[in-house]
Design an enzyme around this catalytic site. Structure first.
Site, PDB file in Angstrom:
ATOM      1  N   ASN A  50       0.838  -1.192   0.000  1.00 15.70           N
ATOM      2  CA  ASN A  50       0.000   0.000   0.000  1.00 15.70           C
ATOM      3  C   ASN A  50       0.878   1.249   0.000  1.00 15.70           C
ATOM      4  OD1 ASN A  50       0.604  -0.963   2.643  1.00 15.70           O
ATOM      5  ND2 ASN A  50      -1.038   0.248   3.549  1.00 15.70           N
ATOM      6  N   GLU A  52       0.343   5.174   0.671  1.00 16.53           N
ATOM      7  CA  GLU A  52      -0.611   6.156   1.177  1.00 16.53           C
ATOM      8  C   GLU A  52      -0.267   7.562   0.714  1.00 16.53           C
ATOM      9  OE1 GLU A  52      -1.050   5.449   5.412  1.00 16.53           O
ATOM     10  OE2 GLU A  52      -2.207   3.615   4.975  1.00 16.53           O
ATOM     11  N   CYS A  61      -4.079   0.663  -2.580  1.00 13.03           N
ATOM     12  CA  CYS A  61      -3.917  -0.584  -1.826  1.00 13.03           C
ATOM     13  C   CYS A  61      -2.818  -1.464  -2.440  1.00 13.03           C
ATOM     14  CB  CYS A  61      -5.204  -1.388  -1.835  1.00 13.03           C
ATOM     15  SG  CYS A  61      -6.555  -0.631  -0.930  1.00 13.03           S
ATOM     16  N   GLU A  63      -2.958  -4.600  -3.217  1.00 13.50           N
ATOM     17  CA  GLU A  63      -3.456  -5.478  -4.294  1.00 13.50           C
ATOM     18  C   GLU A  63      -3.434  -4.744  -5.635  1.00 13.50           C
ATOM     19  OE1 GLU A  63      -4.763  -4.860  -1.377  1.00 13.50           O
ATOM     20  OE2 GLU A  63      -6.035  -6.475  -0.635  1.00 13.50           O
ATOM     21  N   CYS A  96     -10.235  -4.887  -0.357  1.00 13.44           N
ATOM     22  CA  CYS A  96     -11.369  -3.961  -0.258  1.00 13.44           C
ATOM     23  C   CYS A  96     -12.226  -4.083  -1.520  1.00 13.44           C
ATOM     24  CB  CYS A  96     -10.869  -2.531  -0.067  1.00 13.44           C
ATOM     25  SG  CYS A  96     -10.260  -1.758  -1.588  1.00 13.44           S
ATOM     26  N   CYS A  99     -10.542  -2.972  -4.768  1.00 19.33           N
ATOM     27  CA  CYS A  99      -9.546  -3.959  -5.225  1.00 19.33           C
ATOM     28  C   CYS A  99     -10.233  -5.184  -5.820  1.00 19.33           C
ATOM     29  CB  CYS A  99      -8.622  -4.366  -4.087  1.00 19.33           C
ATOM     30  SG  CYS A  99      -7.442  -3.058  -3.670  1.00 19.33           S
TER      31      CYS A  99
END
Ligand code: THU
Length: 141
Positions: A50, A52, A61, A63, A96, A99
């Site tokens: 990830n 940010e 993210c 993924e 999520c 994703c």
């Protein structure tokens, strides 16, 4: 990875790659590190963490970072064989919703192994995102 189980040693190289990416997570705001690794049909492994952003919505993210890395290396729909997602969270971390949608763009069915340092669970994109909206839905007016 057909007929696999969560503790099948076949997962080990992909888990190792995911944990290496986990170490590189850029998560100064949440301090929630996530690592991901994708195995492709040609044997290539693509990792993500990830990343940010101070403008929180700019966060990507692990993924999706891994999928973008794979796509940039030429990976296309149906090329992915397996995905691993690792965190140190007590409760295993599932992808999520966003994703899941991005994974569904590239895989109709894909084993997804969730792991922390001790536990593992095996899912698939078809059960995590049933009835996905895909390019096929754009073909019918
Ligand atoms: N995150 C991921 O990288 N993957 C997931 O599956 C869940 C959430 C990241 C985004 C953000 O950097 C942090 O975890 C907290 O939401």
């Amino acid at each position: 990875m057909p007929n696999t189980t969560p503790f099948d040693p076949q997962w080990d190289p992909l888990l190792q790659a995911a944990w290496q990416a986990w170490e590189r997570a850029y998560a100064p705001y949440s301090h929630f590190q996530v690592g991901a690794a994708i195995l492709c049909r040609d044997g290539s492994v693509h990792v993500g963490c990830n990343v940010e952003n101070a403008s929180y919505g700019g966060t990507i993210c692990a993924e999706r970072t891994a999928i973008c890395a794979a796509a940039a290396q030429g990976m296309r729909p149906n090329d992915m064989v397996a995905l691993v997602v690792v965190t140190e969270a007590k409760t295993l971390t599932p992808p999520c919703g966003l994703c899941r949608q991005v994974i569904a763009e590239f895989a109709e069915d894909l084993p997804i192994l969730l792991a922390n340092r001790t536990e593992r669970a095996l899912h698939s994109i078809s059960t995590l995102l049933p009835h996905a909206f895909t390019g096929r839905n754009l073909l019918t007016p």
